[in-house]
Design a protein around this motif. Structure first.
Motif, PDB file in Angstrom:
ATOM      1  N   CYS A  19       0.834  -1.222   0.000  1.00  0.00           N
ATOM      2  CA  CYS A  19       0.000   0.000   0.000  1.00  0.00           C
ATOM      3  C   CYS A  19       0.856   1.255   0.000  1.00  0.00           C
ATOM      4  O   CYS A  19       0.525   2.240  -0.662  1.00  0.00           O
ATOM      5  N   VAL A  35      -1.842  -1.039  -4.933  1.00  0.00           N
ATOM      6  CA  VAL A  35      -3.050  -1.469  -4.242  1.00  0.00           C
ATOM      7  C   VAL A  35      -3.647  -2.725  -4.861  1.00  0.00           C
ATOM      8  O   VAL A  35      -4.167  -3.592  -4.146  1.00  0.00           O
ATOM      9  N   GLY A  75      -5.389   1.826   2.258  1.00  0.00           N
ATOM     10  CA  GLY A  75      -4.750   1.908   0.950  1.00  0.00           C
ATOM     11  C   GLY A  75      -5.761   2.077  -0.167  1.00  0.00           C
ATOM     12  O   GLY A  75      -5.582   2.885  -1.081  1.00  0.00           O
TER      13      GLY A  75
END
Length: 540
Positions: free
Chosen positions: A50, A55, A82
Motif C-alpha cells: 500500500c 493497491v 490503501g
C-alpha cells in the motif's frame, strides 16, 4: 533455523529499506521451508504494498490468504486505508463491512472510510458511517472527530458539524486548531460572523494560536459581509504576523466598497511593520486604482510591484487588460497582452473575452471576431461569455446567419447551454436586421429549450415585430407579458412608442402611452422625446 518472528523482523527491515524484491524472496523461502506466515507477516506485506501504491497487488495478496482468520484487524485496516487513499472507495467499503461482520471494530478503519467518503463528496454516507460507528460502541478518537467536523463544514452542513463538535467536547476530546479552523471557515462562508468570532475568541482563551488560515477565513467572511472596517481593525491588531494571504482579502474588501484610500493607507501601515505583499495584494490594489480611473497611480503600483521582485501573474495582467478595455483604450490593452506573452504567460479565456468586448464597445466588430479566431488558434476553450460576445459582434456586422450557426454549434459541438443572454442577443440582432420571422423562431426555440423569457428578451422581439410593421403582433406580445409573469418596463413600452411615432402613428402611440401609465410604469425622457417627434411629424 529461523522462526516466523525472525523472518518478520528481516522482511520488515527490507520493506523499510525499499528492498521489496528481496523481501518477496524471503516469503517464498518461508513457504519452501514450511514456515507458516503469521498475521504480522501479512500485515507487513500489505503495508509495504500500500505504501508503494501497489493497491491491486495488495488486494490480490489479501485474497490469496486462506483462511481469512489468518488476517487480523491490522491487515484489514491497512488495506482499507490503501484502497480509500487510491480512490477505490466502494471496494474499501465492501472490505470494511466484511471486517465488521466478523465482529472486528477499528477506529482507524472507520476514520479512513469516513474520510474517503467526504473526499468523494458523499457526506451523507460519511455521516451515516460515523453514526454506525457510534452505535456499534466504537468510540471516535480525535482524528475521527477532526475528519467528520472538517468534512461536514466543507459540505456546508454546519448544524451537524456543530452538533458533532459539542459531542466531541462532551466526550472529553479537546479540539485542535484544525477543528476550530474548519468551523470558523464554515461559519464565515455561511455569513455567521458572530458565531465565528466566538470560536476565534475560544481558540485564544484555550491557549491556542489561530493560524494564518484561521484568520484568512474569518477576515474574508467579514469583508464579504460588508464588515471591512472590523476586518481592518483585526489586521492592525495582528501587526507583523499578518500574512499576505490575509491582506489580499481585506484589500479586496475595501476595493469592493470603493474605499481605495483606506486600502492604500492600510498597505502603507503594514509595509512599515515589515509585512511583505504578494501578487494578490498588489493585483487587488491595482484593480482598485483602475476602478476609480486613477490609471497613472495604478501603473506606478504595477512598477513598484515589479521592483519589489513580485512577479505579475495571469490574473494581474488580465485585470489590467479588462480595465483598459472598459475604458476603450484598446491599443493599451493589446500592448499589455504582448507584454504578457513576452513574459511567458498565456492569455486565458477571460483575457480574450475582455478584448472582444472592448473592441465591440468601440465599434470595431471585425477586430473582435479576429480575437476569437486567435483564441481558437491558441487552443483556448471559449466560454458562454465568449459565444455571447461573438454573436453580438456578428449581428453588428449584419452576419445574422453566422450568429444563428454559433448558437447551434455552441450546444451541439461544445456542449455549452445557451443562456437568456445568448437568445436575447440573437433576437435583438435579427430584429435590427429586419428578420422578424427568424427572431420569432429563436424566441420559440428559447422557450422550447426551457429558458424562461425575461423583459429584455420580450422587448427585443416587440422591437423586431414593430420594425417589421407587424404592430398588432407587437402590441399583443406587450399585453401577453403580464400573463407570462413578466412586468413590462419603460423600455418595453418605448420600443413600441418609438416605432409608432417614427411612422407618424401618434394616435396608437398615445394609446400605448396611456396604457403604460395605467399599468404604473412611469414614462422616461426617451418616451416623451419619441412622442414629441411623432407630433412634429404628424403636423408637418
Amino acid at each position: 533455523m529461523l522462526d516466523v518472528a525472525s523472518y518478520n523482523i528481516v522482511i520488515r527491515g527490507l520493506c523499510l529499506a525499499g528492498r521489496f524484491s528481496r523481501a518477496y524472496e524471503l516469503l517464498k523461502e518461508m513457504e519452501a521451508l514450511g514456515i507458516k506466515k503469521s498475521q504480522v507477516t501479512h500485515g507487513i506485506i500489505l503495508k509495504a504494498l500500500c505504501e508503494r501504491k501497489e493497491v491491486d497487488q495488495a488486494l490480490s495478496y489479501f485474497h490469496s490468504v486462506s483462511p481469512r482468520s489468518d488476517l487480523d484487524v491490522v491487515s484489514y485496516t491497512t488495506l482499507i486505508m490503501g484502497l480509500a487513499d487510491s480512490g477505490r472507495i466502494d471496494v474499501a467499503c465492501e472490505l470494511f463491512e466484511e471486517m465488521s461482520s466478523s465482529g472486528s471494530q477499528c477506529v482507524v478503519a472507520y476514520t479512513a472510510i469516513i474520510n474517503a467518503l467526504f473526499k468523494a463528496h458523499r457526506p451523507d454516507q460519511a455521516i451515516a458511517c460515523f453514526e454506525r460507528m457510534v452505535a456499534r460502541k466504537c468510540d471516535p478518537d480525535l482524528r475521527t472527530f477532526t475528519v467528520v467536523i472538517t468534512g461536514l463544514c466543507k459540505a456546508g452542513k454546519l448544524n451537524r458539524a456543530c452538533e458533532v463538535f459539542q459531542e466531541m467536547n462532551r466526550k472529553g476530546w479537546k479540539p485542535d486548531i484544525i477543528v476550530y479552523t474548519s468551523l470558523v471557515d464554515g461559519l464565515s462562508k455561511a455569513s455567521m460572523m458572530d458565531e465565528a468570532r466566538k470560536l476565534l475568541q475560544e481558540i485564544v482563551s484555550r491557549g491556542m494560536k489561530p493560524t494564518e488560515v484561521t484568520y484568512t477565513s474569518f477576515i474574508s467572511g467579514l469583508c464579504k459581509n460588508g464588515r471591512v472596517e472590523e476586518a481592518g481593525k483585526l489586521v492592525r491588531e495582528m501587526g507583523k504576523m499578518c500574512a499576505a494571504e490575509v491582506l489580499h482579502c481585506i484589500f479586496g474588501g475595501y476595493v469592493l466598497e470603493g474605499k481605495i484610500e483606506e486600502a492604500l493607507t492600510l498597505k502603507d501601515e503594514m509595509v512599515k511593520k515589515g509585512v511583505t505583499l504578494d501578487v494578490r495584494c498588489y493585483t487587488n490594489l491595482i484593480h482598485g486604482l483602475f476602478y476609480v480611473r486613477r490609471n497613472d497611480e495604478a501603473q506606478e503600483m504595477f512598477e513598484a510591484m515589479v521592483r519589489q521582485g513580485c512577479v505579475p501573474d495571469t490574473r494581474t495582467y488580465g485585470m489590467i487588460v479588462s480595465h483598459f478595455c472598459k475604458q476603450g483604450k484598446m491599443q493599451a490593452a493589446c500592448k499589455v497582452v504582448e507584454i504578457m506573452d513576452a513574459a511567458g504567460l498565456e492569455a486565458n479565456c477571460h483575457v480574450y473575452n475582455s478584448l472582444m468586448d472592448g473592441f465591440l464597445g468601440v465599434n470595431r466588430a471585425r477586430e473582435a471576431i479576429n480575437v476569437y479566431s486567435t483564441m481558437l488558434r491558441k487552443m483556448v476553450k471559449p466560454s458562454i461569455v465568449t459565444y455571447n460576445i461573438l454573436m453580438l459582434g456578428l449581428c453588428k456586422l449584419g452576419q445574422t446567419a453566422d450568429a444563428r450557426l454559433v448558437l447551434r454549434e455552441m450546444r451541439e459541438r461544445d456542449g455549452i447551454v445557451p443562456t437568456i443572454v445568448s437568445y436575447r442577443t440573437l433576437i435583438h440582432g435579427l430584429g435590427k436586421a429586419g428578420r422578424a420571422d427568424e427572431a420569432i423562431d429563436v424566441f420559440t426555440e428559447m422557450v422550447d429549450n426551457g429558458v424562461v423569457p425575461d423583459c429584455p428578451s420580450c422587448t427585443s422581439l416587440i422591437q423586431a415585430l414593430a420594425m417589421a410593421d407587424r404592430m398588432d403582433e407587437a402590441t399583443q406580445l406587450l399585453r401577453d407579458m403580464p400573463r407570462m409573469g413578466i412586468t413590462p418596463d419603460a423600455l418595453a413600452y418605448n420600443a413600441l412608442v418609438k416605432v409608432l411615432c417614427g411612422g407618424a402613428k401618434v394616435g396608437p402611440a398615445w394609446d400605448v402611452l396611456v396604457e403604460m401609465m395605467d399599468n404604473s410604469c412611469v414614462p422616461d425622457g426617451s418616451t416623451f422625446r419619441a412622442m414629441k417627434l411623432g407630433f412634429k411629424a404628424d403636423t408637418a
